[in-house]
Scaffold this active site. Sequence first.
Site, PDB file in Angstrom:
ATOM      1  N   GLU A   1      56.324  49.085  -1.631  1.00  0.00           N
ATOM      2  CA  GLU A   1      56.940  47.845  -1.157  1.00  0.00           C
ATOM      3  C   GLU A   1      55.855  46.775  -1.199  1.00  0.00           C
ATOM      4  OE1 GLU A   1      57.885  47.363   3.056  1.00  0.00           O
ATOM      5  OE2 GLU A   1      59.593  46.114   2.526  1.00  0.00           O
TER       6      GLU A   1
ATOM      7  N   LYS B   1      59.158  42.073  21.969  1.00  0.00           N
ATOM      8  CA  LYS B   1      57.749  42.089  21.543  1.00  0.00           C
ATOM      9  C   LYS B   1      57.724  41.487  20.146  1.00  0.00           C
ATOM     10  CE  LYS B   1      54.660  43.702  19.491  1.00  0.00           C
ATOM     11  NZ  LYS B   1      53.896  42.907  18.476  1.00  0.00           N
TER      12      LYS B   1
ATOM     13  N   PHE C   1      57.119  40.261  11.412  1.00  0.00           N
ATOM     14  CA  PHE C   1      56.772  38.842  11.241  1.00  0.00           C
ATOM     15  C   PHE C   1      57.781  38.079  10.407  1.00  0.00           C
ATOM     16  CE2 PHE C   1      55.092  40.295   7.142  1.00  0.00           C
ATOM     17  CZ  PHE C   1      55.411  39.224   6.321  1.00  0.00           C
TER      18      PHE C   1
ATOM     19  N   CYS D   1      63.222  41.964   3.880  1.00  0.00           N
ATOM     20  CA  CYS D   1      63.497  43.391   3.678  1.00  0.00           C
ATOM     21  C   CYS D   1      64.683  43.580   2.749  1.00  0.00           C
ATOM     22  CB  CYS D   1      63.769  44.073   5.007  1.00  0.00           C
ATOM     23  SG  CYS D   1      65.296  43.510   5.744  1.00  0.00           S
TER      24      CYS D   1
ATOM     25  N   SER E   1      57.608  47.920   9.184  1.00  0.00           N
ATOM     26  CA  SER E   1      57.311  48.745   8.009  1.00  0.00           C
ATOM     27  C   SER E   1      57.648  50.213   8.288  1.00  0.00           C
ATOM     28  CB  SER E   1      55.840  48.587   7.648  1.00  0.00           C
ATOM     29  OG  SER E   1      55.043  48.974   8.754  1.00  0.00           O
TER      30      SER E   1
ATOM     31  N   GLU F   1      52.682  39.478  16.317  1.00  0.00           N
ATOM     32  CA  GLU F   1      51.577  38.623  16.766  1.00  0.00           C
ATOM     33  C   GLU F   1      51.240  37.555  15.726  1.00  0.00           C
ATOM     34  OE1 GLU F   1      51.766  41.799  16.005  1.00  0.00           O
ATOM     35  OE2 GLU F   1      49.821  42.786  15.979  1.00  0.00           O
TER      36      GLU F   1
HETATM   37  P1  NAD Z   1      54.777  45.940  10.847  1.00  0.00           P
HETATM   38  O1  NAD Z   1      55.299  47.325  10.798  1.00  0.00           O
HETATM   39  O2  NAD Z   1      53.355  45.720  10.493  1.00  0.00           O
HETATM   40  O3  NAD Z   1      54.950  45.319  12.327  1.00  0.00           O
HETATM   41  C1  NAD Z   1      56.196  45.357  12.993  1.00  0.00           C
HETATM   42  C2  NAD Z   1      55.920  45.359  14.501  1.00  0.00           C
HETATM   43  O4  NAD Z   1      55.197  46.544  14.839  1.00  0.00           O
HETATM   44  C3  NAD Z   1      55.093  44.172  14.982  1.00  0.00           C
HETATM   45  O5  NAD Z   1      55.625  43.702  16.192  1.00  0.00           O
HETATM   46  C4  NAD Z   1      53.704  44.764  15.159  1.00  0.00           C
HETATM   47  O6  NAD Z   1      52.985  44.141  16.198  1.00  0.00           O
HETATM   48  C5  NAD Z   1      53.983  46.209  15.522  1.00  0.00           C
HETATM   49  N1  NAD Z   1      52.941  47.119  15.032  1.00  0.00           N
HETATM   50  C6  NAD Z   1      52.184  46.984  13.925  1.00  0.00           C
HETATM   51  N2  NAD Z   1      51.333  48.028  13.794  1.00  0.00           N
HETATM   52  C7  NAD Z   1      51.570  48.848  14.854  1.00  0.00           C
HETATM   53  C8  NAD Z   1      51.012  50.096  15.276  1.00  0.00           C
HETATM   54  N3  NAD Z   1      50.060  50.707  14.583  1.00  0.00           N
HETATM   55  N4  NAD Z   1      51.489  50.648  16.398  1.00  0.00           N
HETATM   56  C9  NAD Z   1      52.468  50.059  17.114  1.00  0.00           C
HETATM   57  N5  NAD Z   1      53.024  48.873  16.751  1.00  0.00           N
HETATM   58  C10 NAD Z   1      52.599  48.274  15.631  1.00  0.00           C
HETATM   59  O7  NAD Z   1      55.742  45.060   9.928  1.00  0.00           O
HETATM   60  P2  NAD Z   1      55.560  43.538   9.493  1.00  0.00           P
HETATM   61  O8  NAD Z   1      54.485  43.451   8.487  1.00  0.00           O
HETATM   62  O9  NAD Z   1      55.520  42.666  10.673  1.00  0.00           O
HETATM   63  O10 NAD Z   1      56.977  43.276   8.787  1.00  0.00           O
HETATM   64  C11 NAD Z   1      57.238  43.568   7.449  1.00  0.00           C
HETATM   65  C12 NAD Z   1      57.912  44.898   7.288  1.00  0.00           C
HETATM   66  O11 NAD Z   1      59.134  44.909   8.030  1.00  0.00           O
HETATM   67  C13 NAD Z   1      58.314  45.196   5.860  1.00  0.00           C
HETATM   68  O12 NAD Z   1      58.045  46.549   5.593  1.00  0.00           O
HETATM   69  C14 NAD Z   1      59.812  44.935   5.847  1.00  0.00           C
HETATM   70  O13 NAD Z   1      60.543  45.627   4.855  1.00  0.00           O
HETATM   71  C15 NAD Z   1      60.183  45.391   7.202  1.00  0.00           C
HETATM   72  N6  NAD Z   1      61.449  44.812   7.617  1.00  0.00           N
HETATM   73  C16 NAD Z   1      62.539  45.625   7.617  1.00  0.00           C
HETATM   74  C17 NAD Z   1      63.769  45.114   7.964  1.00  0.00           C
HETATM   75  C18 NAD Z   1      64.974  45.985   7.964  1.00  0.00           C
HETATM   76  O14 NAD Z   1      66.003  45.531   8.396  1.00  0.00           O
HETATM   77  N7  NAD Z   1      64.910  47.235   7.493  1.00  0.00           N
HETATM   78  C19 NAD Z   1      63.885  43.774   8.332  1.00  0.00           C
HETATM   79  C20 NAD Z   1      62.746  42.968   8.347  1.00  0.00           C
HETATM   80  C21 NAD Z   1      61.527  43.510   7.978  1.00  0.00           C
END
Ligand code: NAD
Length: 499
Positions: A384, A176, A152, A284, A229, A179
């Site tokens: 985090e 994708k 997000f 991040c 994450s 949401e």
């Molecule tokens: P998230 O892991 O909750 O979601 C990321 C994606 O995975 C979304 O599209 C979501 O719909 C999908 N998703 C969520 N739960 C899922 C599941 N159980 N099974 C399959 N798909 C699933 O992350 P977020 O809250 O949207 O974003 C924040 C996180 O992203 C933080 O941990 C941040 O550090 C990380 N991030 C990392 C970088 C990097 O470059 N390393 C960059 C941006 C964000």
Amino acid sequence: MTTSQTISHWINNDVFTGSSGQSAPVTNPATGQVTGQVALASVEDAQTVINAAAAAFPAWRDTSITKRVQTLFAFRELLNARRGELAAIITAEHGKVLSDAMGEVARGIEVVEFACGIPHLLKGGYAENASTNVDVYNIRQALGPVAIIAPFNFPAMVPMWFFPIAIAAGNTVVVKPSEKDPSSSLWMAELWKEAGLPDGVFNVLQGDKTAVDELLTNPAIKAVSFVGSTPIAQYVYRTATASGKRVQALGGAKNHAVILPDADLDLAADSMVNAGFGSAGERCMAISACVAVGPIADDLVAKIVERAAAIKTGDGAKGSDMGPLITKVHRDKVASYIDAGEAEGAKVVLDGRNVTVEGAENGFWLGPTLLDNVTPEMSVYTDEIFGPVLSVVRVETYDEALELINNNPYGNGTAIFTNDGGAARRFQNEVEVGMVGINVPIPVPMAFFSFGGWKASLFGDTHAYGPEGVQFFTRAKAVTQRWADPSHGGINLGFPENN
Ligand code: NAD
């Protein structure tokens, strides 16, 4: 936007509503109001989108590099001219302030510009007469339909880390989005259409785990670029590699900045505020642990507080410095980390828990928060947090600071502030983190380098965008050729030797 607005999928350069009948609310975090309903794909919906990408692949792969790049240039021109529209969408769904959203778009455009140079990057090598009358050359070919799964916190930039290079290299794409803020990808899909991209090359699949799981296991998808994450990154990496796909899964972070006693403390304090509270800490590459070395800690804390206290929290579309958090649930979770830190003995020097914004009482507000005397056992340090909470950890020596960072399970970004070139050079050499800043708090590499953390911040071998992005979205083929060679040697069952 109205509550009835539906945010759909996108295939063949058109909206695709899907048939799941499932949707989730999308909220403006600054007002707490529901602004739309995003479709949540069923398995069948996901397959329809993937099939569109698969059907478009052969023709796009065989489109000349020149024509592909002309489309990319057209996309870049449109995006550049209309970047403000995209930034406004980001602010409305994510909450980050407009200037920050403009920065996000700018960093995405840099990758589009990098991908405009793909002809040079796809050129292989050629060795004439590698063996007598035998030439050897290598080429890089597209993989097929690829999936890009976004978090997000950068709804435009993160997809743009991947799709410009993937498309330029001849792949077709399924994005994708999260949401929580799904509209940016749809807006970019319309822009691709305007730029002349053929049907089916850029597709958007809205949804949750159901959509993701189909992307991870469907045999048509050849590669997955995931950002999110760490637990989900691990799951994505395991599941998609088990399905035989190429995967890069970027995970979470806990970024430290080390402030050495000889640092410019004003620069360091400015940097801690920018990197700790920019985008309300939902980056991040945000700094969440400020490691103060030696006697400067009191001065540094005073300088950070002075600056952070002046930050205006409010609606990102209305000239504030810092916007809301993404959801109420997340806001409350971040606040609970501050509670826990306080209970465990950290000193709350600046408290954002009671910040309110006049006229926007239902926004998900949490002001800049500074915790001092944080120790490595506290949950505010180990986890985090992904919010505007900066923890100051006091240590006596450089070695202690380095040990803290290297013992941390994450390894995304880090920074050192010093005027000692030798110390900086030692840090760059010794620190186990993928991206290092020297007097630079958020060292996100330019598009012509590559972005990636170490340890639990990235699963896979290839970093995002830049040269490694080209490598990820292409596979190598080596060709050995001989033409009309009378000296080929006739029948010989031995293993071919070069001569
Ligand atoms: P998230 O892991 O909750 O979601 C990321 C994606 O995975 C979304 O599209 C979501 O719909 C999908 N998703 C969520 N739960 C899922 C599941 N159980 N099974 C399959 N798909 C699933 O992350 P977020 O809250 O949207 O974003 C924040 C996180 O992203 C933080 O941990 C941040 O550090 C990380 N991030 C990392 C970088 C990097 O470059 N390393 C960059 C941006 C964000």
